[in-house]
Scaffold this active site. Structure first.
Site, PDB file in Angstrom:
ATOM      1  CG  HIS A 197      45.429  45.335  23.590  1.00  0.00           C
ATOM      2  ND1 HIS A 197      45.386  46.567  22.978  1.00  0.00           N
ATOM      3  CD2 HIS A 197      46.420  44.645  22.971  1.00  0.00           C
ATOM      4  CE1 HIS A 197      46.298  46.621  22.026  1.00  0.00           C
ATOM      5  NE2 HIS A 197      46.952  45.465  22.004  1.00  0.00           N
ATOM      6  NE  ARG A 219      52.351  42.191  18.449  1.00  0.00           N
ATOM      7  CZ  ARG A 219      51.122  41.873  18.831  1.00  0.00           C
ATOM      8  NH1 ARG A 219      50.219  42.814  19.043  1.00  0.00           N
ATOM      9  NH2 ARG A 219      50.783  40.600  19.001  1.00  0.00           N
ATOM     10  CG  ASP A 223      50.413  42.640  22.460  1.00  0.00           C
ATOM     11  OD1 ASP A 223      49.429  43.296  22.081  1.00  0.00           O
ATOM     12  OD2 ASP A 223      51.593  43.034  22.364  1.00  0.00           O
ATOM     13  CG  HIS A 230      49.932  48.104  23.818  1.00  0.00           C
ATOM     14  ND1 HIS A 230      50.181  46.923  24.469  1.00  0.00           N
ATOM     15  CD2 HIS A 230      49.654  47.763  22.549  1.00  0.00           C
ATOM     16  CE1 HIS A 230      50.078  45.913  23.628  1.00  0.00           C
ATOM     17  NE2 HIS A 230      49.748  46.397  22.449  1.00  0.00           N
TER      18      HIS A 230
HETATM   19  C1  SIN Z   1      49.409  46.557  18.930  1.00  0.00           C
HETATM   20  O1  SIN Z   1      48.482  46.608  19.704  1.00  0.00           O
HETATM   21  O2  SIN Z   1      50.216  45.630  18.940  1.00  0.00           O
HETATM   22  C2  SIN Z   1      49.606  47.657  17.898  1.00  0.00           C
HETATM   23  C3  SIN Z   1      49.896  48.970  18.520  1.00  0.00           C
HETATM   24  C4  SIN Z   1      49.956  50.071  17.489  1.00  0.00           C
HETATM   25  O3  SIN Z   1      49.568  49.888  16.329  1.00  0.00           O
HETATM   26  O4  SIN Z   1      50.370  51.169  17.853  1.00  0.00           O
END
Ligand code: SIN
Length: 289
Positions: free
Chosen positions: A104, A278, A106, A263
């Site tokens: 995805h 985050r 974000d 990611h």
């Molecule tokens: C996310 O998708 O923001 C989290 C990524 C992660 O936990 O590595």
């Protein structure tokens, strides 16, 4: 302008990703150092810093150099810090889908998706729990000229429903077995249209902008009609040679550009705890190619 620090920049894969050494992110960044970090982000799409000791305030201050910070819908923020999303899983929580566990970018379900995100590692399993990123420049560049031409005229609909709707994959409605508190609400039914190919406002490069988590169909087509080509594009976006993989340590920070990457958080650490924080940096409406 203050003299710039000497930074060592070590790429970690062919398509994207670089580790940067020589900065203490707990200190305010000079304009010269900010310019270097921003350039590295534009060059490498996701950049990594190791051995950082950051308070939530310092994490936010670093992130705010790139723009305002967004509050993430559906998920309970860190106490006292509405701009920090705690990404957590405890060893007692066996889950079919971890947060971020499908490719995805974000919040692509919003009209102005984030410019980027900065993820800071606090608790990391002894093995497992890596994160992968993929370059959407590489995914676009790897398509045939004819398909590029077709995609340029298309828009796609993005929605949070499959993740955050009533039966959403990561919704737990405050179940105490889950460390993250993820709840559905009326915003989960929102739909937003974005170009399938977007132009990065800083680099001018074209990037594929559909993802398996939030993109549900092409505008003007049904889900059934859209599925074959969308599935092909999701596979294209995740080709191994377009990715990099980062092994976290407590104190690592990853900063990625949401406009040209996707990611995925690996779900392979059943016996261990994992906690990262985050921040999510405000962006603009995607520019069509
Ligand atoms: C996310 O998708 O923001 C989290 C990524 C992660 O936990 O590595």
């Amino acid at each position: 302008m203050e003299k710039a620090s000497f930074l060592e920049i070590r790429p970690i894969a062919g398509a994207l990703g670089a580790e940067i050494f020589g900065l203490d992110l707990s200190q305010p960044l000079s304009d010269a150092d900010f310019a270097q970090v921003q350039q590295a982000l534009h060059d490498h799409q996701v950049i990594f810093f190791r051995d950082q000791a950051l308070t939530p305030e310092q994490h936010k201050a670093f992130s705010q150099r790139f723009g305002g910070l967004l509050e993430v819908p559906f998920i309970r923020a860190l106490d006292g810090h509405p701009e920090i999303l705690p990404v957590m899983r405890g060893k007692e929580q066996k889950t079919k889908r971890n947060f971020g566990g499908l490719w995805h970018t974000d919040m692509s379900y919003t009209a102005e998706p984030p410019l980027g995100s900065a993820l800071y590692a606090r608790v990391i399993p002894p093995y497992g729990g890596d994160t992968m990123w993929a370059s959407m420049y590489a995914a676009y560049d790897g398509l045939s000229d004819k398909l590029k031409e077709v995609l340029q005229s298309l828009r796609a609909i993005h929605s949070p429903a499959r993740s955050y709707g009533a039966n959403g994959a990561v919704v737990n409605n405050g179940d105490p077995a889950h460390k993250m508190d993820v709840r559905t609400d009326e915003r989960a039914s929102a739909e937003i249209s974005h170009p399938v190919v977007r132009v990065h406002p800083a680099t001018g490069r074209k990037a594929l902008y559909v993802n398996r988590t939030y993109t549900v169909r092409f505008e003007g087509m049904t889900e059934e009609e859209s599925a074959p080509l969308l599935d092909y594009l999701f596979e294209q976006a995740a080709r191994p040679e377009y990715t990099c993989r980062f092994r976290w340590q407590a104190g690592s920070l990853a900063l990625w550009d949401n406009r040209c990457t996707q990611h995925l958080a690996m779900n392979d650490y059943d016996d261990f705890d994992r906690e990262l924080h985050r921040t999510t940096i405000a962006g603009d409406a995607p520019i069509a190619a």
